[in-house]
Design an enzyme around this catalytic site. Structure first.
Site, PDB file in Angstrom:
ATOM      1  N   TRP A   1       0.835  -1.055   0.070  1.00 13.32           N
ATOM      2  CA  TRP A   1      -0.021  -0.168  -0.084  1.00 13.32           C
ATOM      3  C   TRP A   1       0.902   1.128  -0.058  1.00 13.32           C
ATOM      4  O   TRP A   1       1.913   1.408   0.828  1.00 13.32           O
ATOM      5  CB  TRP A   1      -0.874   0.119   1.397  1.00 13.32           C
ATOM      6  CG  TRP A   1      -1.952   0.988   1.419  1.00 13.32           C
ATOM      7  CD1 TRP A   1      -2.669   1.263   0.768  1.00 13.32           C
ATOM      8  CD2 TRP A   1      -2.339   1.741   2.574  1.00 13.32           C
ATOM      9  NE1 TRP A   1      -3.672   2.464   1.092  1.00 13.32           N
ATOM     10  CE2 TRP A   1      -3.067   2.734   2.312  1.00 13.32           C
ATOM     11  CE3 TRP A   1      -1.643   1.747   3.712  1.00 13.32           C
ATOM     12  CZ2 TRP A   1      -3.635   3.587   3.308  1.00 13.32           C
ATOM     13  CZ3 TRP A   1      -2.131   2.569   4.869  1.00 13.32           C
ATOM     14  CH2 TRP A   1      -3.152   3.493   4.420  1.00 13.32           C
TER      15      TRP A   1
ATOM     16  N   ALA B   1      -6.582  -4.491   7.458  1.00  9.98           N
ATOM     17  CA  ALA B   1      -7.599  -3.463   6.913  1.00  9.98           C
ATOM     18  C   ALA B   1      -8.666  -4.198   6.312  1.00  9.98           C
ATOM     19  O   ALA B   1      -9.820  -3.516   5.914  1.00  9.98           O
ATOM     20  CB  ALA B   1      -6.982  -2.545   5.701  1.00  9.98           C
TER      21      ALA B   1
ATOM     22  N   LYS C   1     -13.281  -0.581   6.301  1.00 13.11           N
ATOM     23  CA  LYS C   1     -14.021  -1.248   5.111  1.00 13.11           C
ATOM     24  C   LYS C   1     -14.997  -2.343   5.630  1.00 13.11           C
ATOM     25  O   LYS C   1     -16.223  -2.435   5.171  1.00 13.11           O
ATOM     26  CB  LYS C   1     -12.785  -2.080   4.162  1.00 13.11           C
ATOM     27  CG  LYS C   1     -11.532  -1.491   4.133  1.00 13.11           C
ATOM     28  CD  LYS C   1     -11.594  -0.290   3.069  1.00 13.11           C
ATOM     29  CE  LYS C   1     -10.579   0.531   3.111  1.00 13.11           C
ATOM     30  NZ  LYS C   1      -9.894   0.955   1.981  1.00 13.11           N
TER      31      LYS C   1
HETATM   32  C1  LIG Z   1      -3.368  -1.858   3.481  1.00 14.78           C
HETATM   33  C2  LIG Z   1      -4.096  -0.817   3.982  1.00 14.78           C
HETATM   34  N1  LIG Z   1      -3.837  -0.278   5.398  1.00 14.78           N
HETATM   35  C3  LIG Z   1      -4.407   0.486   5.966  1.00 14.78           C
HETATM   36  C4  LIG Z   1      -5.579   1.177   5.328  1.00 14.78           C
HETATM   37  C5  LIG Z   1      -6.273   2.233   6.301  1.00 14.78           C
HETATM   38  O1  LIG Z   1      -7.358   2.680   5.869  1.00 14.78           O
HETATM   39  P1  LIG Z   1      -8.156   3.669   6.954  1.00 14.78           P
HETATM   40  O2  LIG Z   1      -7.090   4.649   7.385  1.00 14.78           O
HETATM   41  O3  LIG Z   1      -9.080   4.379   5.925  1.00 14.78           O
HETATM   42  O4  LIG Z   1      -8.733   3.087   7.928  1.00 14.78           O
HETATM   43  C6  LIG Z   1      -5.842   0.956   4.006  1.00 14.78           C
HETATM   44  C7  LIG Z   1      -6.905   1.640   3.339  1.00 14.78           C
HETATM   45  O5  LIG Z   1      -6.939   1.741   2.131  1.00 14.78           O
HETATM   46  C8  LIG Z   1      -5.259  -0.144   3.216  1.00 14.78           C
HETATM   47  O6  LIG Z   1      -5.400  -0.626   2.040  1.00 14.78           O
END
Ligand SMILES: Cc1ncc(COP(=O)(O)O)c(C=O)c1O
Length: 397
Positions: free
Chosen positions: A130, A213, A246
């Protein structure tokens, strides 16, 4: 007059946000958005889950104060999330927890803690990962190395390459692992692979940090945590950065938690103190509304059942889209090149298109995806699979 702010270095605009505005400006009726990483239903919506609506209504009715919570968030949220993620793998008294703004906040606070525990650490990231992982590390001046992970030829995780690269890590380094539904590849570690990684972390004294996530989007709530739960039993210390964006559909409410599995109660108390301090210096108190909604759902049997069945429906829809796209691409191309889509898990897969092909898909066919050819399977519907597959096959062959 000094003009300090004008001297700020220009920052690259976020690629996905740029893609979203290009998509919005495209007036072709058949355009398809496989870019932004949010779940969508068969009718293209990102709905509020029924369990969330009910929990929010209850909260609205019953909540008597908006007074501050604890710096680390609500203890009931800590317990409910530790139970959801870790099950019985770690004794309660050895878990420290910190509510954060989303999973991103948990990743950030996890790294803030790790670098304070060991200023000489290197962060090991999977190739690919990511994009926020290296971005956050760079902003914090944390040195990063990558380990080979996704093999585009087979579409699966290459365990021996991963272990070879991680063998170069030094004691105290942090290894970031995706708990399930690897973003962007959809290629997850098998149970045997988790065991190998656990052995390596134990042998070299590495600190695993699991980014979770998408719990429930892969093979189910329990199955998606089996690997990290094994890891938790096999190593003395581990961090887990959890997002509720999610699987609870609470994207904008910013629900996240950092869990630290500690070897004993004294370490747990030391870690908890550091966690409080990290929240205090960042934003004082974490967001509470979404966390309380999640706690309400997880602790009420009816709401929990309702949530689990909605989550199951999301998971099954992703699997259905994987099967449909892979079958249609197989039919059109007469190859098994896209068979991997069916075996991967979660919202994302990498098509393996070149940047030029990704651009052609956008300009010639109105099919939008991230530059590395990551697609969000939830952007497809049964109706759009044939046209998406036709466009992909045309652009990539
Ligand atoms: C691998 C991964 N980690 C963490 C997140 C963190 O998402 P959020 O900060 O929206 O909870 C995401 C969101 O796309 C993700 O894909």
């Amino acid at each position: 007059m000094t003009a300090l702010l004008a001297g700020l270095p220009a920052q690259e605009p976020d690629k996905i946000i740029r893609l979203m505005s290009m998509f919005a400006a495209d007036d072709r009726p058949g355009k398809i958005d496989l870019g932004v990483g949010v779940y969508r239903t068969e009718t293209g919506e990102t709905p509020i889950l029924k369990a969330v609506k009910t929990a929010e209504a209850r909260l609205l009715d019953a909540q008597l104060t908006k007074g501050y919570t604890a710096l680390s968030g609500d203890p009931a949220f800590h317990r409910a999330m530790a139970d959801l993620v870790l099950g019985n793998s770690v004794p309660q008294g050895q878990i420290a927890a910190l509510a954060t703004p989303g999973g991103t906040g948990a990743v950030r606070q996890g790294l803030e803690m790790a670098i304070r525990a060991n200023p000489d650490m290197t962060l090991w990231l999977s190739a690919p990962t990511w994009p926020n992982h290296p971005a956050i590390a760079a902003a914090m001046d944390v040195p990063v190395r990558t380990y080979r992970y996704y093999d585009p030829a087979t579409g699966i995780a290459d365990l021996s390459a991963m272990l070879d690269d991680l063998a170069q890590a030094k004691t105290g380094d942090v290894v970031l692992l995706h708990g399930c539904c690897h973003n962007p590849s959809g290629a997850d570690l098998s149970r045997d692979a988790w065991e190998e990684v656990a052995r390596l972390c134990g042998r070299l004294g590495l600190l695993p940090m699991v980014d979770l996530a998408y719990q429930g989007f892969g093979d189910g709530l329990e199955a998606d945590t089996a690997g990290l739960r094994h890891l938790a039993t096999a190593v003395p210390e581990m961090l887990v950065a959890v997002s509720g964006s999610k699987n609870f559909g609470l994207y904008r409410d910013r629900v996240g938690i950092l869990l630290a599995c500690c070897p004993d109660g004294a370490t747990r108390d030391r870690v908890a103190g550091t966690m409080d301090w990290l929240n205090r210096l960042s934003y004082a108190f974490p967001p509470d509304h979404g966390a309380r909604v999640v706690t309400t759902i997880l602790t009420d049997p009816d709401l929990r059942q309702s949530w689990e069945s909605e989550l199951d429906a999301m998971r099954l829809r992703l699997i259905q889209m994987r099967q449909a796209l892979s079958a249609e691409l197989g039919r059109i191309t007469g190859t098994d090149r896209f068979e991997k889509l069916r075996h991967q898990r979660g919202m994302f897969s990498l098509l393996g298109a070149t940047p030029d092909q990704v651009a052609a898909l956008r300009t010639d066919h109105g099919v939008y995806m991230v530059g590395d050819s990551r697609i969000n399977l939830a952007g497809l519907t049964i109706e759009t699979v044939p046209s998406a597959a036709a466009a992909i096959a045309a652009a990539m062959t």
